[in-house]
Write a protein that holds these residues in place. Structure first.
Motif, mmCIF file in Angstrom:
data_model
loop_
_atom_site.group_PDB
_atom_site.id
_atom_site.type_symbol
_atom_site.label_atom_id
_atom_site.label_comp_id
_atom_site.label_asym_id
_atom_site.label_seq_id
_atom_site.Cartn_x
_atom_site.Cartn_y
_atom_site.Cartn_z
ATOM 1 N N MET A 51 0.647 -1.167 0.081
ATOM 2 C CA MET A 51 -0.097 0.055 -0.012
ATOM 3 C C MET A 51 0.976 1.254 0.053
ATOM 4 S SD MET A 51 -3.323 -0.725 -0.114
ATOM 5 C CE MET A 51 -4.434 0.224 0.790
ATOM 6 N N ASP A 52 2.070 1.108 0.143
ATOM 7 C CA ASP A 52 3.089 2.265 0.505
ATOM 8 C C ASP A 52 3.769 2.730 -1.088
ATOM 9 O OD1 ASP A 52 2.573 2.507 2.907
ATOM 10 O OD2 ASP A 52 4.124 1.211 3.536
ATOM 11 N N GLN B 177 -11.303 4.858 -5.896
ATOM 12 C CA GLN B 177 -12.181 5.725 -5.768
ATOM 13 C C GLN B 177 -11.264 7.193 -6.071
ATOM 14 O OE1 GLN B 177 -15.567 5.858 -4.819
ATOM 15 N NE2 GLN B 177 -15.370 3.829 -4.988
ATOM 16 N N PRO B 178 -11.342 7.798 -7.222
ATOM 17 C CA PRO B 178 -10.204 8.832 -7.467
ATOM 18 C C PRO B 178 -11.111 10.112 -7.003
ATOM 19 C CG PRO B 178 -11.496 7.931 -9.477
ATOM 20 C CD PRO B 178 -11.670 7.071 -8.415
ATOM 21 N N LEU B 179 -10.198 10.992 -6.930
ATOM 22 C CA LEU B 179 -11.109 12.477 -6.657
ATOM 23 C C LEU B 179 -11.320 13.084 -7.725
ATOM 24 C CD1 LEU B 179 -8.520 13.889 -4.013
ATOM 25 C CD2 LEU B 179 -10.682 13.204 -3.567
ATOM 26 N N GLY B 180 -12.784 13.570 -7.679
ATOM 27 C CA GLY B 180 -13.362 14.288 -8.796
ATOM 28 C C GLY B 180 -13.352 13.469 -10.224
ATOM 29 N N GLN B 181 -13.165 14.264 -11.137
ATOM 30 C CA GLN B 181 -12.916 13.674 -12.445
ATOM 31 C C GLN B 181 -11.626 13.063 -12.912
ATOM 32 O OE1 GLN B 181 -15.866 13.188 -14.324
ATOM 33 N NE2 GLN B 181 -16.799 14.106 -12.198
ATOM 34 N N GLU B 182 -10.636 12.985 -11.802
ATOM 35 C CA GLU B 182 -9.380 12.425 -12.206
ATOM 36 C C GLU B 182 -9.431 10.988 -12.843
ATOM 37 O OE1 GLU B 182 -7.040 12.622 -8.878
ATOM 38 O OE2 GLU B 182 -7.446 10.721 -8.179
ATOM 39 N N ARG B 183 -8.398 10.556 -13.507
ATOM 40 C CA ARG B 183 -8.445 9.294 -14.302
ATOM 41 C C ARG B 183 -8.175 8.297 -13.177
ATOM 42 N NH1 ARG B 183 -4.004 6.050 -16.609
ATOM 43 N NH2 ARG B 183 -2.617 7.639 -15.910
ATOM 44 N N ARG C 133 -1.474 4.461 -4.496
ATOM 45 C CA ARG C 133 -1.829 4.420 -3.092
ATOM 46 C C ARG C 133 -3.354 5.192 -2.596
ATOM 47 N NH1 ARG C 133 2.668 6.599 0.735
ATOM 48 N NH2 ARG C 133 1.979 8.430 -0.320
ATOM 49 N N ALA C 134 -3.272 6.250 -3.014
ATOM 50 C CA ALA C 134 -4.507 7.146 -2.489
ATOM 51 C C ALA C 134 -5.877 6.522 -3.077
ATOM 52 C CB ALA C 134 -4.391 8.622 -3.172
ATOM 53 N N ASN C 135 -5.757 6.146 -4.193
ATOM 54 C CA ASN C 135 -7.216 5.592 -4.829
ATOM 55 C C ASN C 135 -7.565 4.419 -4.184
ATOM 56 O OD1 ASN C 135 -7.734 7.753 -6.501
ATOM 57 N ND2 ASN C 135 -6.979 6.570 -8.532
ATOM 58 N N LYS D 257 -11.693 2.939 2.250
ATOM 59 C CA LYS D 257 -12.628 3.486 3.102
ATOM 60 C C LYS D 257 -13.891 3.470 2.941
ATOM 61 C CE LYS D 257 -8.692 6.495 4.640
ATOM 62 N NZ LYS D 257 -8.611 7.954 4.712
ATOM 63 N N HIS D 258 -14.168 3.768 1.448
ATOM 64 C CA HIS D 258 -15.567 3.944 0.853
ATOM 65 C C HIS D 258 -16.226 2.480 0.992
ATOM 66 C CE1 HIS D 258 -18.899 5.003 -1.994
ATOM 67 N NE2 HIS D 258 -18.622 3.847 -2.426
#
Length: 227
Positions: free
Chosen positions: A145-146, A186-192, A197-199, A205-206
């Protein structure tokens, strides 16, 4: 099997509860009292078994036990590429998932009008424990995950799990759930949508929050039916 022997002192506020959680309840499949259980059908979970002799209307608090990962493993039928990518997850990545789960359950309980979180046992307290069973990878984890990757993807993995629900004073298993958790990026907004790691973290979490909200909502419905 619903195993609480592996529970450790991971959260200091749970010391009072964990001092009492050293029993080994008999799993429902091997119980001699199967007539006491029935399937609760108004649920999104695959299988939700409830002890119909229990007055669930008498509970208004929920206490959380640490996730049980004693039998957690990566599915055997996956490609060599995915197995190599996820092989360290049971030792390292699952700790993040456990933290996300605790946060999600606390949020779901906090949003409930019927239940409050408790850090002590009592006649009105249910104990809830999430039991991680088998994870089936559906996209590379790129090591752990890192590590930030760049491979476009959507579904990350599917996690088979069980949830054991106990009466906190009698230590009796009053209900349990057997289901799957689908984790998608789960991307932020409309990003690809990319495998990073972030997605991945947002995906966990979602999914865990949706599951936690369904759990608390279903316990509330059970309380109305079995009161």
């Amino acid at each position: 099997m619903f195993n609480t022997a592996s529970v450790g002192l991971r959260s200091c506020w749970l010391v009072g509860i964990l001092a009492l959680t050293v029993w080994a309840p008999v799993p429902l499949a091997y119980s001699e009292n199967l007539d006491h259980y029935e399937i609760f059908k108004k649920t999104k979970f695959h299988r939700f078994f409830v002890d119909k002799t229990v007055n669930f209307g008498g509970y208004n608090k929920i206490a959380l036990l640490p996730m049980d990962t004693e039998e957690f493993a990566i599915a055997s039928r996956v490609s060599p590429r995915l197995r190599r990518s996820w092989e360290r997850f049971p030792q390292r990545g699952i700790e993040n998932v456990e933290r996300f789960l605790e946060e999600a359950l606390r949020e779901a309980i906090g949003d409930s009008d019927q239940y409050a979180e408790s850090d002590v046992t009592g006649k009105n307290v249910l104990l809830v424990q999430f039991i991680a069973k088998v994870l089936t990878p559906q996209a590379p984890l790129n090591g752990d995950m890192d590590t930030v990757g760049s491979e476009t993807m959507l579904r990350i993995c599917r996690l088979r799990y069980e949830i054991a629900i106990y009466d906190s004073t009698t230590r009796k298993l009053v209900a349990y759930i057997d289901s799957d958790l689908m984790v998608s990026a789960q991307p932020l907004g409309q990003e690809r949508v990319v495998n990073n790691r972030a997605n991945q973290n947002r995906g966990w979490k979602h999914a865990l929050l949706e599951m936690s909200e369904s759990l608390v909502n279903d316990i509330s419905k059970v309380a109305k039916k079995y009161a």
